[in-house]
Design an enzyme around this catalytic site. Structure first.
Site, PDB file in Angstrom:
ATOM      1  CG  LEU C  58     -15.939  -3.560  29.296  1.00 61.31           C
ATOM      2  CD1 LEU C  58     -16.379  -2.331  28.529  1.00 61.31           C
ATOM      3  CD2 LEU C  58     -16.063  -4.788  28.475  1.00 61.31           C
ATOM      4  CD  GLU C  60     -15.866  -9.374  28.580  1.00 65.50           C
ATOM      5  OE1 GLU C  60     -14.934  -8.971  27.846  1.00 65.50           O
ATOM      6  OE2 GLU C  60     -16.882  -8.700  28.799  1.00 65.50           O
ATOM      7  CD  GLN C  82     -22.157  -6.000  32.162  1.00 70.28           C
ATOM      8  OE1 GLN C  82     -22.104  -5.390  31.098  1.00 70.28           O
ATOM      9  NE2 GLN C  82     -21.756  -5.472  33.293  1.00 70.28           N
ATOM     10  CG  PHE C  83     -25.372  -9.888  28.710  1.00 75.31           C
ATOM     11  CD1 PHE C  83     -26.747 -10.124  28.577  1.00 75.31           C
ATOM     12  CD2 PHE C  83     -24.961  -8.651  29.196  1.00 75.31           C
ATOM     13  CE1 PHE C  83     -27.668  -9.156  28.919  1.00 75.31           C
ATOM     14  CE2 PHE C  83     -25.887  -7.676  29.547  1.00 75.31           C
ATOM     15  CZ  PHE C  83     -27.255  -7.930  29.409  1.00 75.31           C
ATOM     16  CB  ALA C  84     -23.971 -16.437  28.309  1.00 74.37           C
ATOM     17  N   PRO C  89     -14.540 -13.719  24.437  1.00 76.03           N
ATOM     18  CG  PRO C  89     -14.589 -11.382  24.613  1.00 76.03           C
ATOM     19  CD  PRO C  89     -15.453 -12.594  24.739  1.00 76.03           C
ATOM     20  CG  HIS C 129     -27.402  -8.094  25.101  1.00 76.67           C
ATOM     21  ND1 HIS C 129     -27.215  -7.435  23.910  1.00 76.67           N
ATOM     22  CD2 HIS C 129     -26.585  -7.475  25.982  1.00 76.67           C
ATOM     23  CE1 HIS C 129     -26.343  -6.465  24.074  1.00 76.67           C
ATOM     24  NE2 HIS C 129     -25.944  -6.449  25.313  1.00 76.67           N
TER      25      HIS C 129
HETATM   26  C1  LIG Z   1     -17.123  -7.964  25.383  1.00 76.74           C
HETATM   27  C2  LIG Z   1     -18.208  -7.222  26.062  1.00 76.74           C
HETATM   28  N1  LIG Z   1     -18.279  -7.259  27.398  1.00 76.74           N
HETATM   29  C3  LIG Z   1     -19.262  -6.610  28.048  1.00 76.74           C
HETATM   30  C4  LIG Z   1     -20.198  -5.903  27.372  1.00 76.74           C
HETATM   31  C5  LIG Z   1     -21.336  -5.175  28.116  1.00 76.74           C
HETATM   32  N2  LIG Z   1     -21.141  -3.735  28.020  1.00 76.74           N
HETATM   33  C6  LIG Z   1     -21.737  -3.028  27.056  1.00 76.74           C
HETATM   34  S1  LIG Z   1     -21.264  -1.434  27.084  1.00 76.74           S
HETATM   35  C7  LIG Z   1     -20.280  -1.658  28.424  1.00 76.74           C
HETATM   36  C8  LIG Z   1     -19.518  -0.518  28.994  1.00 76.74           C
HETATM   37  C9  LIG Z   1     -18.699   0.162  27.943  1.00 76.74           C
HETATM   38  O1  LIG Z   1     -17.996   1.221  28.494  1.00 76.74           O
HETATM   39  P1  LIG Z   1     -17.082   2.135  27.595  1.00 76.74           P
HETATM   40  O2  LIG Z   1     -16.218   1.314  26.730  1.00 76.74           O
HETATM   41  O3  LIG Z   1     -16.414   3.113  28.466  1.00 76.74           O
HETATM   42  O4  LIG Z   1     -18.093   2.831  26.605  1.00 76.74           O
HETATM   43  P2  LIG Z   1     -19.257   3.832  26.980  1.00 76.74           P
HETATM   44  O5  LIG Z   1     -20.504   3.005  27.093  1.00 76.74           O
HETATM   45  O6  LIG Z   1     -18.910   4.517  28.243  1.00 76.74           O
HETATM   46  O7  LIG Z   1     -19.333   4.773  25.840  1.00 76.74           O
HETATM   47  C10 LIG Z   1     -20.331  -2.978  28.843  1.00 76.74           C
HETATM   48  C11 LIG Z   1     -19.621  -3.529  30.001  1.00 76.74           C
HETATM   49  C12 LIG Z   1     -20.091  -5.895  25.968  1.00 76.74           C
HETATM   50  N3  LIG Z   1     -20.967  -5.241  25.208  1.00 76.74           N
HETATM   51  N4  LIG Z   1     -19.099  -6.551  25.364  1.00 76.74           N
END
Ligand SMILES: Cc1ncc(C[n+]2csc(CCOP(=O)(O)OP(=O)(O)O)c2C)c(N)n1
Ligand SMILES: Cc1ncc(C[n+]2csc(CCOP(=O)(O)OP(=O)(O)O)c2C)c(N)n1
Ligand SMILES: [Mg+2]
Ligand SMILES: [Mg+2]
Lengths: 327, 327, 327, 327
Positions: C58, C60, C82-84, C89, C129
């Protein structure tokens, strides 16, 4: 003899010394040219020669890749660039192989030698190195990628994201951090929590090795092991080389405002050129005469390079508009 | 009244505000002992101590993010980005966080911080020490954007920025730093954010611009005066919020408008200004609104031939004004 | 010809290009086993395997940076954000690196990568989003920016983007994903980047727009037809490079122009379009160029009352067209 | 008895259970409401209750600060928020204390309880926490700041920059990473190099502690120690809580596409609610009756909250335009 134990021939050991000296003398020349008003900017490798040449010798320069940072003159020379290349860049001339005079000196990039083009914002290249290594994995190649930065830059998020990515995919990247105690004026203790970059390797499941950056053979040893791990598919390694920046940050800096002359003089006693020269003398691989001859050759090389670069043409103004996109 | 340089006005504004309000503190790379690589924080470290003039690690996202946290808590941080080009790693913090804190919390939280950043070229800074980055932020609601051109404006506007209850990006043209000098009153005056300033009255052609280009436009106006062309120069001073009234007034003065900026043409802030004029002052126009700006190439190259070709200057501006005058 | 949804066209274009060229690979968060949170990469993991459909950490900045490294090496990565909104980052990697690699290396290196990102609102995505982020990049020379509105355009343009030798940001309007369906030929066609498309011919008012707003404009045009107002709709499709010729032609068609985008008004790409028209088609205009866009608040709020207030719709567009027609 | 050894009274031990149950039941309610089409989105704390409540109890809720992430319903409740607050936010109503209905549920922020307003881009808040702690240091306060994120998010550069910054300045920040094995569909082994977030602490000179995230008392112990270190001026601590996300990532997710039902069932056996209930029963702090009474009270509370929130008003559309800047 240490170099032989490490698998280096006597010729290689001397060649390392020659590269270190070439880098130092080329660097010194750029300061002279800057003070004479002939080139606008200098960023220096002085104090980093052992780390860079030691690391460079651990690579296979026929197939490995390099994503360097601005101090890596020594490294790019081992990969294939010359004093003339460096000076063309310092003079911002059209023939500068890195950028055609578009970038400041120290912004290396040379397709001939698999040296990826670099920028000024620090540490972005550590991620590119990871991408190159991933591409190599897709192609089932066995090259490794060496990438470098300073200890201040090592705190940027990008290095951590890169180490994590490379760690997850067991990519053959060597993250080498050249710790020279300062990031411009900010000393290690205000910069690096815990004081050790090497200690960060464990957090990504990779070895984190700290070596004396003034000893080219120790650096060679550490990087060589990292290269072998990488080629065996065991993943990345973090190598921290400890040395000292012997000159100001750049020609725009005045380091007397933030560090004492005593401290600098103390560090100069550990100058790798001096120490490694002594090693070679002690083991009879170098004599005062052969050393003088090396110096003379290098002087000739650097003189010729200076001369050539100074006379070379600037890029034509029309070049400004070229290569935003493929043409 | 004292005559001082643009950068001295920067320092003075910070010093006075730090004396006035103990919540104000400065953070950034090399801002402490070294007083900043441009010396903008010169003397503050010794006057206010290392806690309020904080040398940070080399991590722009953390500089911005720490400032945001401290601002939300109630402090008034002034974060320095060493070069505007290096604001990029901090963009997530600035755009996703600082700009949206008040809105997303329905006014329960706020972020009274200033981000100072030297921008612009003409100092052999090459691609990554010359960029104008304002256009990346001018479309982000929640940020105020200030781009002063004179020492007088710097002092008054920086004080307003520090006292503002919302995040302000304060872009200082680095070529102005030592080149531009002017009178700066000793008293505690402020200039409201969001007010443009007529830097020269004229009747034939209106130039709307900001930063270093104000000075080039004034020089062009001088040149053209001899030829009987009277140029009106409006210095925007603040890009967001834009002083629309002043823009429309300046348009009405002459009916012919040249919008100038050093930043690339396409997507630059000039497009916004021009679009507003085209929409709201259409019937005042005696000629199409013209824009003169940097070429659409990534950034200013290093080589003097290329840098000169890239950057605007009084002659290029005079030529464009003349064409408009003759329209 | 098959009828398919906008997102199916995204998937199809990637699948065909991955079949055609083994250098193409996809990387991003959840693009593998899960097939993407919007299912854009559905089925690719099972067809091409985990190395070419890579679930990244995760991070970017690393997603973009790894793609850049791989592209410089010779691969053709497609990076998904995943979203614009979460491209922020990665901006340093995209703006400082991808956009400048060719230019800074004097054409010796290049970066043939695609960054795909779902943008836009109207899906209860709230502030983070729903954002339109194109304006952050439209002023960055070295990036191409594509914003298709129909499944047909998606397939043809995404293929061109993947084959392009320079970095392309491919913004997919997420509300179009399942809502917009259309005919998509089975053959391997491409649509050139940089060509706008007349989506409806008309004689009274010209609407220039892109993305989801094309559909709203077409719906508005339908409404207005009953009242005898004939609307010309130009879909820009590519923002950079802009199809200036098509813009000027569309202006000439009616003499009255409404530029529409979902993004905030100030600093949005509409300003650029409007400025170009004001400068180059001034004498074709029968009314000032009008812009209709999202309000200047940070982003689309969550609550349905607020989201509805923020977002444009066919009625709001019809109202603006009517005003122009009556001008 | 463990809780007494840790200095917790019996009342506190029961109170922890009550909070865990309240969080779980409130969370379950939102799923029901979502499936009934009454609220658009759910993001869940199920599987995180022990970690959150354990950590919350280690804080001084009268002075410590919290920079939470979207799963932290349990934590914000310990700080002072209620089921009604949560449901107001889920229904996107004007009275939502976090954002007035502007943000999605899970985007906490409450000035009353020193819960900093949060966004969607992950991990930015870890830097804000560092800034708040720095501000506290400037003011010589002895509060600590707890900040949290998931194990996927922990790889973002921002956390590393924050840990380094906090480490250098020995700031009282507790970086708590709630490792629930997945980041949406991406499992730990594809996400976290080395597999341990706790192992990263050493790289920043801070303790890195891994605890059973299903045991509120173990989490309490670890965070309590971290709080005490922080108050003593010994700097930050990294705490990793290991548990499992018991439900899909959000109401938009379908976790059957990436993990087996067996795996989920296995994890449910370690459900902290179940285990901790047993602990209290075993030690006579809870009986079936008193438990039923707690459940009944909570049901009433959640029913009333649902009722209130459902009937509450949406924000007026005019709210869209408010609070971009201070008014
Ligand atoms: C910078 C960023 N990239 C992508 C996302 C989309 N997104 C939201 S939650 C998530 C997964 C998060 O996983 P984790 O950090 O393990 O937390 P959990 O939801 O498992 O508690 C993603 C990819 C985001 N919110 N922010
Ligand atoms: C992102 C970014 N921020 C700031 C700078 C300005 N800058 C250039 S070098 C440097 C110090 C680097 O220190 P270190 O990483 O220790 O490397 P060293 O120069 O000591 O070898 C700084 C702050 C930059 N180039 N990039
Ligand atoms: Mg250093
Ligand atoms: Mg997780």
């Amino acid at each position: 003899m240490k170099h032989r134990e490490l698998g280096l021939t006597d010729e290689q050991a001397i060649s390392m010394y020659r590269y270190m000296t070439l880098a130092r003398r080329t660097d010194e020349r750029t300061w002279l040219l800057n003070r004479a008003g002939k080139i606008p900017f200098v960023i220096s490798c002085q104090g980093h020669e052992a780390a860079q040449i030691g690391a460079g010798f651990a690579l296979d320069t026929e197939k490995d890749w390099l994503c360097p940072y601005y101090r890596d003159m020594g490294l790019v020379m081992v990969m294939g660039q010359t004093a003339q290349d460096y000076l063309l860049s310092s003079f911002a001339k059209a023939e500068d192989p890195n950028s055609g005079g578009r970038q400041m000196p120290g912004h290396f990039g040379d397709h001939r030698y698999r040296i990826l083009t670099g920028s000024s914002p620090v540490t972005t290249q550590m991620v590119h190195a990871t991408g190159i290594a991933y591409a190599g994995k897709l192609d089932k190649k066995d090259f490794v990628v060496l990438t470098t930065c300073g200890e201040g830059s090592a705190n940027q998020g990008d290095l951590h994201e890169a180490m994590n990515f490379a760690g997850v995919h067991k990519l053959p990247v060597i993250f080498m951090v050249q710790n020279n105690q300062y990031a411009i004026s900010v000393p290690l203790e205000k910069q690096v929590a815990g004081g050790s970059i090497a200690a960060r390797g464990a957090g990504y499941g990779m070895p984190g090795v700290s070596v004396d950056g003034n000893d080219p053979l120790e650096v060679y040893r550490a990087v060589k092991e990292a290269v072998e791990r990488g080629r065996r598919g065991e993943g990345p390694t973090l190598v921290e080389t400890i040395s000292y920046r012997l000159v100001p940050h750049s020609s725009d800096d005045d380091d007397r405002t933030y560090r004492s002359r005593e401290e600098v003089e103390e560090a100069k006693k550990k100058d790798s050129l001096f120490q490694y020269r002594q090693y070679l003398l002690d083991h009879g691989l170098l004599t005062e005469e052969s050393d003088a001859q090396i110096e003379a050759e290098i002087k000739k090389e650097v003189d010729a390079a200076t001369d050539y670069a100074e006379k070379a043409a600037y890029p034509d103004p029309s070049e400004t508009y070229k290569y935003v996109f493929a043409e | 009244m004292a005559i001082m340089s643009y950068i001295e006005a920067v320092t003075l504004a910070m010093r006075e505000e730090m004396q006035r309000d103990s919540q104000v503190f400065v953070l950034g790379e090399d801002v402490g002992v070294r007083g900043g690589v441009f010396r903008a924080t010169d003397g503050l470290y010794s006057e206010f101590g290392e806690d309020r003039v904080l040398d940070t690690p080399l991590t722009e996202s953390a500089i911005a993010g720490v400032a945001i946290g401290a601002a939300a808590y109630g402090k008034r941080p002034i974060a320095e980005m060493q070069f505007a080009d290096f604001i990029m790693p901090a963009i997530n913090q600035i755009i996703s966080e600082a700009a949206k804190i008040r809105y997303r919390s329905n006014n329960k939280w706020s972020c009274p911080m200033v981000v100072r950043a030297p921008y612009g070229g003409g100092i052999h800074g090459a691609l990554y020490h010359s960029q104008s980055v304002e256009k990346i932020f001018t479309g982000v609601p929640g940020l105020k954007i200030v781009t002063p051109s004179t020492p007088y404006d710097v002092k008054g506007l920086l004080k307003s920025a520090i006292r503002d209850d919302d995040p302000v990006l304060f872009f200082e043209h680095k070529r102005c730093y030592r080149l531009i000098k002017g009178e700066v009153p000793a008293d505690d005056y402020t200039i409201p954010i969001g007010k443009a300033d007529v830097k020269r009255e004229g009747t034939d052609v209106t130039v709307i611009t900001y930063g270093m280009m104000v000075h080039f436009a004034l020089q062009a106006a001088e040149q053209l005066e001899k030829d009987g062309i009277s140029v009106h120069v409006l210095d925007l001073r603040t890009l967001v919020p834009l002083d629309k009234e002043a823009v429309l007034e300046a348009v009405a003065k002459t009916g012919k408008v040249l919008v100038v900026h050093e930043d690339n043409l396409t997507g630059g802030f000039g497009g916004e200004v021009s679009a507003i004029i085209a929409e709201e002052a259409f019937f005042e126009l005696d000629a199409p609104v013209r824009r003169l700006a940097g070429p659409d190439v990534p950034a200013m190259p290093y080589s003097p031939t290329l840098e000169k070709e890239f950057i605007l200057n009084p002659d290029k501006i005079a030529k464009a004004i003349r064409e408009l005058a003759e329209f």
